[in-house]
Design an enzyme around this catalytic site. Sequence first.
Site, PDB file in Angstrom:
ATOM      1  N   CYS A 175       0.816  -1.223   0.000  1.00 47.01           N
ATOM      2  CA  CYS A 175       0.000   0.000   0.000  1.00 47.01           C
ATOM      3  C   CYS A 175       0.846   1.269   0.000  1.00 47.01           C
ATOM      4  O   CYS A 175       0.607   2.180  -0.791  1.00 47.01           O
ATOM      5  CB  CYS A 175      -0.978  -0.010   1.172  1.00 47.01           C
ATOM      6  SG  CYS A 175      -0.216  -0.024   2.816  1.00 47.01           S
ATOM      7  N   HIS A 208      -2.004   1.147   7.122  1.00 44.99           N
ATOM      8  CA  HIS A 208      -2.480   0.986   5.751  1.00 44.99           C
ATOM      9  C   HIS A 208      -2.774   2.374   5.209  1.00 44.99           C
ATOM     10  O   HIS A 208      -3.151   3.283   5.956  1.00 44.99           O
ATOM     11  CB  HIS A 208      -3.737   0.108   5.708  1.00 44.99           C
ATOM     12  CG  HIS A 208      -4.176  -0.224   4.326  1.00 44.99           C
ATOM     13  ND1 HIS A 208      -3.419  -0.989   3.463  1.00 44.99           N
ATOM     14  CD2 HIS A 208      -5.287   0.123   3.628  1.00 44.99           C
ATOM     15  CE1 HIS A 208      -4.053  -1.106   2.302  1.00 44.99           C
ATOM     16  NE2 HIS A 208      -5.191  -0.440   2.375  1.00 44.99           N
ATOM     17  N   HIS A 224      -5.997   1.321  -3.779  1.00 47.26           N
ATOM     18  CA  HIS A 224      -4.965   0.857  -2.849  1.00 47.26           C
ATOM     19  C   HIS A 224      -4.498  -0.543  -3.188  1.00 47.26           C
ATOM     20  O   HIS A 224      -5.099  -1.235  -4.006  1.00 47.26           O
ATOM     21  CB  HIS A 224      -5.473   0.922  -1.406  1.00 47.26           C
ATOM     22  CG  HIS A 224      -6.614   0.007  -1.092  1.00 47.26           C
ATOM     23  ND1 HIS A 224      -6.713  -0.657   0.092  1.00 47.26           N
ATOM     24  CD2 HIS A 224      -7.715  -0.370  -1.804  1.00 47.26           C
ATOM     25  CE1 HIS A 224      -7.818  -1.387   0.118  1.00 47.26           C
ATOM     26  NE2 HIS A 224      -8.443  -1.225  -1.030  1.00 47.26           N
TER      27      HIS A 224
END
Length: 166
Positions: free
Chosen positions: A74, A124, A136
């Site tokens: 990510c 994240h 993502h």
Amino acid sequence: MLRDEPVEVEETRDGWCRVRTAYDYPGWVRRHALVDGTGTLTGASPYRDLIEAARSYLGAPYEWGGLTERGIDCSGLVHMAYRRTGSLVPRDADQQEAAATPIDEADARPGDLVCFGEPGRAHHIAFWLGEGRILHATREGVNAVVEEPLANVEARPVRFARLTIR
């Protein structure tokens, strides 16, 4: 390291160089692999739009620590999208959040960041696309870089932030 990776050479020994990247990762690389002892960030890129650059990774498999179409995580997606548009940002999600300015969700524009996890310890990160959607790299489901509704991601809390590159 990727080609054109900006690094500082800290030591040279037996044909090897101990280097430190611009985002503070140490490592060793063969001396002949470096140009004039350091890498440089090239300004030439086919991408001018951050979201277009990030979308070039759609379908890439998830790989923790990855930075290429063969595998990316990510924060690597955020890092590489910025690099493809000529800017260098921190490598990891918590560092990217720390470098950004918090914003309200109502003020978020496409290309802003969505940070997941406790404040200051994002685990994240995603690009905001608008209309409730994010882009993502996720391990869940398809194991790939995807566009999907923010509501599909269970991780909380969620914060919005804007990286301003000078």
